[in-house]
Design a protein around this motif. Structure first.
Motif, short mmCIF file in Angstrom:
data_model
loop_
_atom_site.label_atom_id
_atom_site.label_comp_id
_atom_site.label_asym_id
_atom_site.label_seq_id
_atom_site.Cartn_x
_atom_site.Cartn_y
_atom_site.Cartn_z
N ASP A 148 -12.95 34.52 -57.78
CA ASP A 148 -12.09 34.44 -59.03
C ASP A 148 -11.56 35.97 -59.33
O ASP A 148 -11.37 36.22 -60.73
CB ASP A 148 -12.96 33.69 -60.28
CG ASP A 148 -14.17 34.48 -60.69
OD1 ASP A 148 -14.50 35.24 -59.85
OD2 ASP A 148 -14.66 34.09 -61.59
N ILE A 149 -11.70 36.79 -58.40
CA ILE A 149 -11.05 37.99 -59.00
C ILE A 149 -9.73 38.18 -59.05
O ILE A 149 -9.37 39.10 -59.83
CB ILE A 149 -11.38 39.24 -57.59
CG1 ILE A 149 -11.08 40.38 -57.61
CG2 ILE A 149 -10.55 38.65 -56.12
CD1 ILE A 149 -11.32 41.58 -56.43
N TYR A 150 -8.91 37.24 -58.74
CA TYR A 150 -7.40 37.12 -59.05
C TYR A 150 -7.15 36.20 -60.36
O TYR A 150 -6.14 35.84 -60.42
CB TYR A 150 -6.65 36.70 -57.92
CG TYR A 150 -6.74 37.95 -56.61
CD1 TYR A 150 -6.23 39.14 -56.92
CD2 TYR A 150 -7.35 37.40 -55.32
CE1 TYR A 150 -6.36 39.98 -55.79
CE2 TYR A 150 -7.23 38.18 -54.34
CZ TYR A 150 -7.00 39.44 -54.62
OH TYR A 150 -6.87 40.36 -53.50
N GLY A 151 -8.45 35.70 -60.87
CA GLY A 151 -8.19 34.82 -61.74
C GLY A 151 -8.77 33.29 -61.42
O GLY A 151 -8.75 33.13 -60.25
N LEU A 152 -9.13 32.64 -62.44
CA LEU A 152 -9.62 31.23 -62.02
C LEU A 152 -8.66 30.30 -61.54
O LEU A 152 -8.73 29.49 -60.83
CB LEU A 152 -10.17 30.77 -63.54
CG LEU A 152 -10.70 29.31 -63.24
CD1 LEU A 152 -12.02 29.06 -62.49
CD2 LEU A 152 -11.35 28.67 -64.54
N GLY A 153 -7.30 30.61 -61.73
CA GLY A 153 -6.27 29.60 -61.39
C GLY A 153 -6.03 29.80 -60.07
O GLY A 153 -5.99 28.75 -59.22
N ARG A 154 -5.98 31.00 -59.41
CA ARG A 154 -5.77 31.49 -58.14
C ARG A 154 -7.20 30.59 -57.41
O ARG A 154 -7.03 30.06 -56.11
CB ARG A 154 -5.81 32.94 -57.84
CG ARG A 154 -5.75 33.31 -56.18
CD ARG A 154 -4.47 33.33 -55.80
NE ARG A 154 -4.24 33.80 -54.27
CZ ARG A 154 -4.09 35.20 -54.36
NH1 ARG A 154 -3.69 36.03 -55.58
NH2 ARG A 154 -4.08 35.75 -53.34
N PHE A 155 -8.23 30.85 -57.76
CA PHE A 155 -9.31 30.11 -57.01
C PHE A 155 -9.28 28.68 -56.98
O PHE A 155 -9.59 28.21 -55.82
CB PHE A 155 -10.77 30.53 -57.81
CG PHE A 155 -11.78 30.08 -57.22
CD1 PHE A 155 -12.29 30.50 -55.92
CD2 PHE A 155 -12.48 29.06 -57.93
CE1 PHE A 155 -13.45 29.50 -55.51
CE2 PHE A 155 -13.57 28.40 -57.35
CZ PHE A 155 -14.14 28.43 -56.09
N ILE A 156 -9.16 28.05 -57.93
CA ILE A 156 -8.82 26.50 -57.96
C ILE A 156 -7.66 26.15 -57.14
O ILE A 156 -7.70 25.15 -56.40
CB ILE A 156 -8.62 25.90 -59.56
CG1 ILE A 156 -9.89 26.12 -60.18
CG2 ILE A 156 -7.84 24.72 -59.49
CD1 ILE A 156 -9.69 25.87 -61.73
N TYR A 157 -6.67 27.09 -56.97
CA TYR A 157 -5.49 26.65 -56.05
C TYR A 157 -5.99 26.75 -54.70
O TYR A 157 -5.39 25.73 -53.85
CB TYR A 157 -4.57 28.04 -56.07
CG TYR A 157 -3.08 27.85 -55.62
CD1 TYR A 157 -2.17 26.99 -56.30
CD2 TYR A 157 -2.94 28.42 -54.51
CE1 TYR A 157 -0.96 26.98 -55.58
CE2 TYR A 157 -1.67 28.32 -53.78
CZ TYR A 157 -0.70 27.58 -54.42
OH TYR A 157 0.51 27.38 -53.80
N VAL A 158 -6.91 27.64 -54.31
CA VAL A 158 -7.08 27.42 -52.89
C VAL A 158 -8.51 26.43 -52.76
O VAL A 158 -8.79 26.33 -51.58
CB VAL A 158 -7.76 28.76 -52.32
CG1 VAL A 158 -6.48 29.78 -52.30
CG2 VAL A 158 -8.68 29.52 -53.25
N ALA A 159 -9.10 26.02 -53.93
CA ALA A 159 -10.34 25.31 -53.64
C ALA A 159 -9.76 23.89 -53.50
O ALA A 159 -10.56 23.26 -52.87
CB ALA A 159 -11.23 25.74 -54.72
N LEU A 160 -8.96 23.34 -54.21
CA LEU A 160 -8.45 22.30 -54.12
C LEU A 160 -8.40 21.43 -52.78
O LEU A 160 -8.77 20.29 -52.30
CB LEU A 160 -7.46 21.85 -54.95
CG LEU A 160 -7.29 22.01 -56.60
CD1 LEU A 160 -6.10 21.79 -57.25
CD2 LEU A 160 -8.42 20.99 -56.88
N PRO A 161 -7.61 22.26 -51.58
CA PRO A 161 -7.51 21.63 -50.71
C PRO A 161 -8.73 21.45 -49.81
O PRO A 161 -9.07 20.52 -49.08
CB PRO A 161 -6.66 22.53 -49.80
CG PRO A 161 -5.91 23.13 -50.75
CD PRO A 161 -6.84 23.37 -51.90
N GLN A 162 -9.74 22.48 -49.87
CA GLN A 162 -11.28 22.26 -49.53
C GLN A 162 -11.77 20.84 -50.11
O GLN A 162 -12.80 20.28 -49.28
CB GLN A 162 -11.85 23.52 -49.58
CG GLN A 162 -11.30 24.71 -49.08
CD GLN A 162 -11.96 25.94 -49.38
OE1 GLN A 162 -13.20 25.94 -48.93
NE2 GLN A 162 -11.20 27.03 -49.91
#
Length: 452
Positions: A148-162
């Motif tokens: 979440d270094i770039y913010g929670l939104g960016r992390f969720i964005y990449v986590a959802l496909p996983q």
């Protein structure tokens, strides 16, 4: 590499090929379409590593995008078709490939007690059907976005496909990347959920191994599933561009060394928040001007500005390099040069390979130099720099602008420049092992999760 648009067919997958010599691999968090050559280098390096182990494998990308695309990628002289299966992150939740709808359908299918109904739900959606055909789902998360270094939104964005891959019941492998840090509880809990269920987790730095083990624990075979591998960008091949727009630097006519300088558009604008997001102690714009002056006047060198992120705005390095060149050209004349074309990841690596010494603010620009045994100082804004650089024995060449002032960073660069012959010799000893390790990355993919 060339792009083929439309719905060009790619060889269909055999859903029963898991563990065979011809696996079908789905790659998440990878792209050739972002303009960021770091992301493209990760994608190209992964493709090269895969086909070095499985020459007849099939690879497709699953990533956000408005349309399906096919890329023709050159892998050591062989043309390989790589399909992008696009998913959407959109308010139009009823799009068949909207990530929210896909997650709901996958959850419903997983909850179904009857196999025929599960199969009907999955096969009735083209994206889920394609995902179900993969032997293994491998995630790059853009290299540093599993955090979440770039913010929670960016992390969720990449986590959802996983999370989607796990819901569909796929074996998930996290390819070499930076794991963490996780500052918030939400990100940490989502990360733990994914890591606990992944078959294999590769960190490209040693701190990431500790971060991952702290999340997955010693139980559930946690330690066995966590492994180290160098960044896959080290194996990207340099390719001379057809329309180079590169300054020719003839060492026989000009005895001055050529220094490559990668200027980061992201740092130039103050990060995504545009307010010194990363907490730099320096004024980055002033530092770049001071660095050019130092290298030209104090070290009697030539400087070539080298972008590593392309585009027309936002965090584009190309825009910033053009601005710096226009502002400084009259002052330094032929001593200041610029790589002014638009290049892919292999072509910009070729441009970097022309240099005798390199200073970069983008990590994969630095990796492009180091992998060609060019002494390099990294201007680091996150821990990923020092973590990766320590793995190849050049941690002392990382200058952290979050803790150092202008003059201190220039001292690091000055010392490294004067020692460049020794540093090059050291890199020439290290790089063969690094490349061999990366090219063997997929060697254990058939046994992942089996204690290999």
């Amino acid at each position: 590499m060339e792009l083929v648009t439309g719905r060009q067919a790619v060889r269909p997958a055999d859903p029963a090929n898991a563990g065979s010599r011809n696996p079908t691999i789905c790659l998440l968090g990878a792209s050739f379409g972002t303009g960021n050559m770091g992301v493209s280098a990760l994608t190209a390096g992964t493709i090269k590593a895969l086909f070095s182990q499985f020459p007849h494998a099939e690879l497709f990308l699953l990533d956000y995008g408005k349309e399906r695309k096919a890329y023709i990628v050159d892998v050591s002289g062989k043309k390989v078709a790589v399909q992008l299966e696009n998913i959407r992150f959109s308010k139009k939740v009823f799009l068949r490939n909207n990530i929210a709808l896909l997650l709901v359908l996958a959850f419903v299918a997983r909850a179904m007690p009857f196999e025929k109904l599960k199969h009907k739900i999955i096969s009735g959606n083209p994206c889920l059907k394609r995902l179900s055909e993969a032997s293994v789902v491998a995630s790059l998360a853009g290299g540093d976005s599993f955090s979440d270094i770039y913010g929670l939104g960016r992390f969720i964005y990449v986590a959802l496909p996983q999370l989607l891959a796990l819901l569909v019941g796929k074996r998930l492998v996290l390819l070499p990347q930076t794991i963490g840090p996780f500052k918030g509880a939400i990100a940490r809990n989502i990360a733990r959920h994914i890591l606990m269920r992944a078959d294999l987790i590769y960190s490209r730095d040693y701190d990431g191994l500790d971060e991952t083990r702290s999340l997955v624990g010693a139980g559930s075979n946690g330690s066995r599933r966590v492994r180290f591998c160098y960044d896959v960008g080290f194996v990207v091949d340099p390719v001379k561009p057809d329309n180079a727009n590169l300054p020719e630097h003839d060492h026989q006519r000009d005895v001055r060394p050529l220094i490559g300088l990668n200027v980061s558009g992201l740092l130039w604008i103050g990060g995504y928040s545009r307010d010194n997001m990363f907490g730099l102690k320096i004024d980055y714009r002033t530092f770049i001007a001071d660095l050019i002056d130092f290298m030209v006047r104090k070290k009697d060198a030539m400087v070539m500005l080298v972008p590593h992120v392309f585009g027309t705005g936002g965090e584009s390095d190309a825009v910033v390099c053009s601005h710096v060149y226009a502002a400084q050209k009259a002052r330094y004349n032929e001593r200041l040069l610029i790589a002014s074309g638009e290049y892919n990841q292999s072509e910009i690596k070729y441009a970097i390979g022309l240099c005798d010494f390199f200073v970069g603010s983008r990590m994969h620009a630095c990796i492009a130099a180091l992998s060609q045994c060019i002494p390099t100082v990294s201007i680091a804004y996150s821990r990923k720099f020092v973590g990766v650089m320590r793995t190849i024995g050049v941690g002392e060449l990382v200058a952290d602008p979050c803790t150092l002032e202008n003059e201190q960073i220039l001292t690091v660069i000055d010392r490294a420049f004067d020692q460049r012959a020794v540093l090059r010799a050291r890199l020439e000893q290290t790089m063969p092992r690094v490349r061999e390790t990366v090219l063997n990355l997929f060697g254990g993919i058939g046994d992942c999760g089996k204690g290999a």
